[in-house]
Scaffold this motif. Structure first.
Motif, PDB file in Angstrom:
ATOM      1  N   ARG A 458      38.473  15.620  -1.474  1.00 49.29           N
ATOM      2  CA  ARG A 458      39.060  16.325  -0.339  1.00 49.29           C
ATOM      3  C   ARG A 458      39.445  15.264   0.694  1.00 49.29           C
ATOM      4  O   ARG A 458      38.603  14.423   1.060  1.00 49.29           O
ATOM      5  CB  ARG A 458      38.012  17.285   0.244  1.00 49.29           C
ATOM      6  N   VAL A 460      41.825  14.976   4.384  1.00 46.75           N
ATOM      7  CA  VAL A 460      42.677  15.728   5.313  1.00 46.75           C
ATOM      8  C   VAL A 460      43.154  14.869   6.473  1.00 46.75           C
ATOM      9  O   VAL A 460      42.527  13.866   6.828  1.00 46.75           O
ATOM     10  CB  VAL A 460      41.936  16.964   5.890  1.00 46.75           C
ATOM     11  N   TRP A 470      46.329  18.742   3.942  1.00 46.22           N
ATOM     12  CA  TRP A 470      45.789  17.849   2.912  1.00 46.22           C
ATOM     13  C   TRP A 470      46.584  16.563   2.948  1.00 46.22           C
ATOM     14  O   TRP A 470      47.789  16.565   3.214  1.00 46.22           O
ATOM     15  CB  TRP A 470      45.770  18.516   1.537  1.00 46.22           C
TER      16      TRP A 470
END
Ligand code: XMP
Length: 510
Positions: A458, A460, A470
């Motif tokens: 992940r 961001v 993202w």
């Protein structure tokens, strides 16, 4: 130290006003409009800024202030609601405008010799957000700026050093707003600009010394930026009178607990207590899969362990926290009365008596805290650490948490961070980490079929974490991360990349 008061009438940009003032090297303090005028008089402010707010001054329930504030001889700058309030208090009138103004509006200066508009061109764009407007000027005031829908977009009583603007100079959309704030501070309030991070440190250390005297202080250290910087300041002020309690629940990133311990024991003069309680947490979390339940258990157990350790210390002293400004003050919707404490609010057990609570960073924003940290010599890895959730890796392991899963995740996450640091791409990311979804998939390694964990990445970019995009990490970097994770981390045979924005997803998976 020169100080300017930001008097809070519940506007949404109040923190930003204080921030802008401090950027001009003048210390700004935000107080609710309920603060008594005597306090304002005693504090010797160089200037006062009335903030915006969503109310109408002619609504009797709206926040008002003692008009005597205009006679203190302290320069005033009223912004938006604060502008209307200045007019109202000084005897002018305010009305609901036929046409509201929202967003970027053309503004024209009417008094080019106004100290507020020094260096500001006759025509510029300002940010407006209002439905009411000044109808008649109070005695002694002159119009100094207007827009098409707002004949009194700025007014001043230069003799009394009272200025007011209907727009928001603190937001960047007001082209020359920052210049106007600077003008107010330097040309109207006659500030010298003596506030620097170093003077903040000196001043805070002196105040902490005085407050703490020869007493003890206990601080809960999480290894995050805020508590680390608070620890640095307290250590500089009172050295060994400070005890930092670091609860290591075993859910931190790889080697992070050791790094925190090493940093604080080698760098600062203090008592450092590390409570290793991995087993305790693992057994409390055994068999638990529900995300909320896990969070609750981690939070509750953390404080149980923490307070038990403090009981063991058995010394009456102050309780310190790394609360920073955005954690501690939050203007209620349009009512500064509702300014409330949240986030770091800790419920104290009744059987432990403290001399008081100390929050040395409660006036600062995050990036200011980081600057203090750097000046205190705290390592970059800690000062520029990306956000890490209180429940740690607990919210990045979906399903039951086991020691094996923690280790797999720690190892994968370590590879990701190492690769991002090596290629320098980390500076483009607001936050990045691995998640272990608890899903096994089929793979092939050598000639063998595998059935092992999938790990998700992940990453961001965001300004405020309320919304996030993202990160468009280049494919070659993702490819290297994937190859390294599957080669270097046992029990992972597949890597996926999370390409969801927030909303609808959140940054963390749980
Ligand atoms: P979400 O997942 O809500 O996360 O989009 C937004 C930011 O908050 C962090 N986060 C937490 N921080 N305690 C914390 O101190 C928590 O329980 C917590 N949950 C999420 C998250 O890492 C992201 O930076």
């Amino acid at each position: 130290m020169e100080k300017v008061l930001v008097l809070d009438f519940g506007g949404q940009y109040n923190q930003l006003i204080a921030r802008r003032v401090r950027d001009h090297h003048v210390f700004a303090e935000i107080l609710p409009y309920t603060v008594p005028i005597e306090t304002i008089r005693e504090n010797g402010y160089k200037g006062i800024i009335f903030t915006g707010g969503p109310n109408s001054v002619f609504d009797p329930a709206s926040p008002h202030y003692d008009p005597a504030i205009l006679d203190l001889g302290v320069p005033v700058l009223g912004i938006c609601y604060g502008c209307q309030l200045t007019a109202w208090m000084a005897g002018g009138t305010v009305e609901t405008a036929e046409q509201s103004e929202y967003g970027k509006i053309d503004f024209s200066v009417q008094k080019s010799d106004s100290p507020l508009f020094f260096g500001v061109p006759e025509k510029s764009v300002v940010w407006m957000s209002h439905t009411d407007r000044i109808k008649t000027l109070p005695a002694g005031f002159e119009i100094s700026g207007k827009t098409e829908a707002c004949p009194v977009a700025a007014m001043e009583n230069r003799a009394k050093k009272l200025f007011a603007v209907q727009f928001h100079p603190e937001v960047t959309h007001s082209e020359f707003g920052n210049q106007m704030l600077k003008n107010f501070l330097y040309r109207v309030c006659e500030c010298r600009g003596d506030w620097q991070m170093d003077s903040f440190i000196e001043d805070t250390v002196a105040r902490l010394k005085e407050k703490i005297g020869d007493k003890k202080v206990i601080l809960g250290l999480s290894g995050g930026v805020d508590s680390s910087v608070a620890a640095g300041l307290l250590s500089r002020a009172v050295g060994k009178q400070l005890t930092c309690v670091f609860v290591d629940q075993g859910l931190m990133r790889k080697n992070e607990g050791d790094f925190v311990e090493k940093t604080f024991t080698s760098l600062f003069d203090m008592n450092f207590v590390r409570v290793n309680c991995r087993e305790h947490f693992l057994s409390a979390l055994k068999g638990v899969t529900d995300p909320e339940e896990k969070r609750k258990i981690i939070g509750t157990e953390f404080y149980k362990v923490f307070w038990d350790e403090i009981r063991k210390q058995n010394e009456k002293g102050f309780f310190a926290q790394g609360t920073i400004y955005p954690d501690c003050i939050e203007s209620g919707k349009g009512d500064a009365d509702k300014i409330k404490t949240h986030h770091n609010k800790v419920e104290m057990p009744k059987d432990i008596e403290f001399l008081g609570v100390i929050e040395p960073l409660c006036d600062l924003f995050k990036d200011e805290v980081r600057r203090v940290g750097e000046r205190l010599g705290i390592p970059k890895e800690l000062v520029w650490r990306q956000p890490f959730p209180g429940p740690g890796l607990g919210v990045r392991i979906i399903g039951e948490i086991t020691q094996e899963k923690i280790e797999i995740l720690q190892n994968a996450d370590w590879v990701l961070r190492d690769e991002m640091a090596k290629c320098g791409y980390e500076q483009h990311l607001s936050q990045f980490f691995c998640v272990l979804p608890g899903v096994s998939t089929v793979g092939v390694m050598g000639d063998h079929r595998t059935y092992d964990h999938l790990v998700a990445i992940r990453a961001v970019t965001t300004d405020d974490f309320m919304t996030a995009d993202w990160a468009k990490i280049p494919y070659d970097i993702l490819a290297r991360v994937s190859t390294r994770i599957t080669n270097e981390v046992k029990h992972i045979n597949r890597v996926v990349y999370d390409i969801t924005t927030k909303p609808p997803a959140t940054v963390e998976w749980e």
